[in-house]
Scaffold this active site. Structure first.
Site, mmCIF file in Angstrom:
data_model
loop_
_atom_site.group_PDB
_atom_site.id
_atom_site.type_symbol
_atom_site.label_atom_id
_atom_site.label_comp_id
_atom_site.label_asym_id
_atom_site.label_seq_id
_atom_site.Cartn_x
_atom_site.Cartn_y
_atom_site.Cartn_z
ATOM 1 N N ASP A 148 -0.545 -3.046 12.333
ATOM 2 C CA ASP A 148 0.169 -3.465 10.827
ATOM 3 C C ASP A 148 0.422 -4.827 11.177
ATOM 4 O O ASP A 148 1.085 -5.106 11.473
ATOM 5 C CB ASP A 148 1.845 -2.734 10.908
ATOM 6 C CG ASP A 148 1.720 -3.260 9.201
ATOM 7 O OD1 ASP A 148 2.596 -4.312 8.696
ATOM 8 O OD2 ASP A 148 2.022 -2.639 8.381
ATOM 9 N N ARG A 170 0.523 -1.003 0.457
ATOM 10 C CA ARG A 170 0.051 -0.311 -0.173
ATOM 11 C C ARG A 170 0.552 1.254 0.067
ATOM 12 O O ARG A 170 2.044 1.562 0.674
ATOM 13 C CB ARG A 170 -0.584 0.179 1.208
ATOM 14 C CG ARG A 170 -2.007 -0.597 1.029
ATOM 15 C CD ARG A 170 -3.008 -0.451 2.003
ATOM 16 N NE ARG A 170 -2.710 -0.212 3.333
ATOM 17 C CZ ARG A 170 -3.551 0.741 4.686
ATOM 18 N NH1 ARG A 170 -4.580 0.438 4.088
ATOM 19 N NH2 ARG A 170 -3.168 1.438 5.112
HETATM 20 C C1 PRP Z 1 -1.337 -4.283 4.182
HETATM 21 C C2 PRP Z 1 -2.467 -5.444 5.120
HETATM 22 C C3 PRP Z 1 -2.988 -5.635 3.160
HETATM 23 C C4 PRP Z 1 -3.412 -4.325 2.812
HETATM 24 C C5 PRP Z 1 -4.677 -3.949 3.496
HETATM 25 O O1 PRP Z 1 -0.165 -5.321 3.250
HETATM 26 O O2 PRP Z 1 -1.692 -7.038 4.588
HETATM 27 O O3 PRP Z 1 -2.370 -6.517 1.941
HETATM 28 O O4 PRP Z 1 -2.528 -3.759 3.364
HETATM 29 O O5 PRP Z 1 -5.103 -2.631 2.958
HETATM 30 P P1 PRP Z 1 -5.932 -2.122 2.104
HETATM 31 O O6 PRP Z 1 -7.141 -3.004 1.948
HETATM 32 O O7 PRP Z 1 -6.445 -0.653 2.174
HETATM 33 O O8 PRP Z 1 -5.734 -2.732 0.456
HETATM 34 P P2 PRP Z 1 0.585 -3.982 3.486
HETATM 35 O O9 PRP Z 1 0.213 -2.992 1.869
HETATM 36 O O10 PRP Z 1 0.597 -2.810 4.000
HETATM 37 O O11 PRP Z 1 2.029 -4.942 2.915
HETATM 38 P P3 PRP Z 1 2.614 -6.040 3.579
HETATM 39 O O12 PRP Z 1 1.860 -7.099 3.988
HETATM 40 O O13 PRP Z 1 3.979 -5.899 2.620
HETATM 41 O O14 PRP Z 1 3.306 -5.207 5.176
HETATM 42 N N1 URA Z 2 -2.915 -2.938 6.659
HETATM 43 C C1 URA Z 2 -2.597 -3.182 8.019
HETATM 44 O O1 URA Z 2 -1.975 -4.724 8.096
HETATM 45 N N2 URA Z 2 -3.583 -2.873 9.129
HETATM 46 C C2 URA Z 2 -4.498 -2.299 8.907
HETATM 47 O O2 URA Z 2 -5.040 -1.435 9.722
HETATM 48 C C3 URA Z 2 -4.802 -1.971 7.266
HETATM 49 C C4 URA Z 2 -3.955 -2.119 6.339
#
Ligand code: PRP
Ligand code: URA
Length: 212
Positions: free
Chosen positions: A203, A106
């Protein structure tokens, strides 16, 4: 098309574990174990209608009929990186499944998903079952993009397994992919101004991988 129902697991065994996962003092080792356990419950619910074939089986006492899973091509698709935390549990219940991965990050300001990697086998004839895993459904951008990629690869039977969902993400997902069933362990209140789920668990990737 009317939206496929989003199923929220409503069970004390799940609620207990989700509460421990939310707790900011839960360390990564326990957090990962909880993710595993809740994912098994999600799989149990999401795979109720898995195709089976009747077979003969001889118990030590008598011959009878039993069931064998008849799904030659199941692909589990974790969204990197947090979705990886649900992979072991999925392979535990579906040891012969294949694994495809989709990398998605994201944008911290806009919350738009930025795809950075994809390694998923193409679907042959649409009979394959793809099970997408990601612990968080916040704005829904990542999950919607992941499912759109799978549809482009020819997948027609897709499910999304998730731990915590925001109402905003559920609404967007049901709008964009009404044909894909969602199974989640908790439907939370809302998103905050940074697009984090409230109350959520923070997170998910950081909590699984200890990168806080
Ligand atoms: C997080 C989570 C999802 C996403 C959800 O990933 O694991 O993939 O955010 O958010 P959304 O519904 O608004 O798209 P992130 O992009 O933080 O990456 P990571 O898993 O590498 O920490
Ligand atoms: N991704 C995460 O890991 N946590 C949140 O709350 C939203 C996006």
């Amino acid at each position: 098309m009317r939206g496929t129902m989003t199923t929220v697991l409503n069970h004390p065994l799940v609620a207990h574990r989700v509460t421990l996962m939310r707790d900011a003092s839960t360390p990564p080792k326990l957090f990962r174990e909880l993710v595993n356990e809740v994912t098994e419950f999600l799989a149990y619910e999401a795979l109720r209608d898995l195709r089976v074939r009747q077979i003969d089986v001889a118990t030590p006492v008598a011959k009878t009929r039993g069931a064998k899973i008849d799904e030659p091509r199941i692909v589990i698709v974790p969204i990197l990186r947090a979705g990886m935390g649900m992979l072991d549990a999925m392979l535990g219940v579906l040891p012969y499944a294949r694994v495809g991965v989709l990398g998605m990050q994201r944008n911290e300001e806009t919350a738009e998903p930025v795809p950075y990697y994809a390694k998923v086998p193409e679907a042959r004839d649409g009979s394959e079952l793809a099970i997408v895993t990601d612990p968080m459904l916040a704005t829904g951008g990542s999950a919607c993009d992941a499912v759109a990629q799978l549809k482009k690869l020819g997948y027609r039977r897709i499910r999304f397994l998730n731990l915590i969902a925001a109402p905003e993400g559920i609404a967007r997902f049901e709008r964009e992919h009404p044909d894909v069933a969602v199974f989640t362990a908790a439907r939370d209140e809302r998103l905050n101004e940074r697009f984090y789920i409230v109350p959520g668990l923070g997170d998910a990737g950081d909590r699984i991988f200890g990168t806080l």
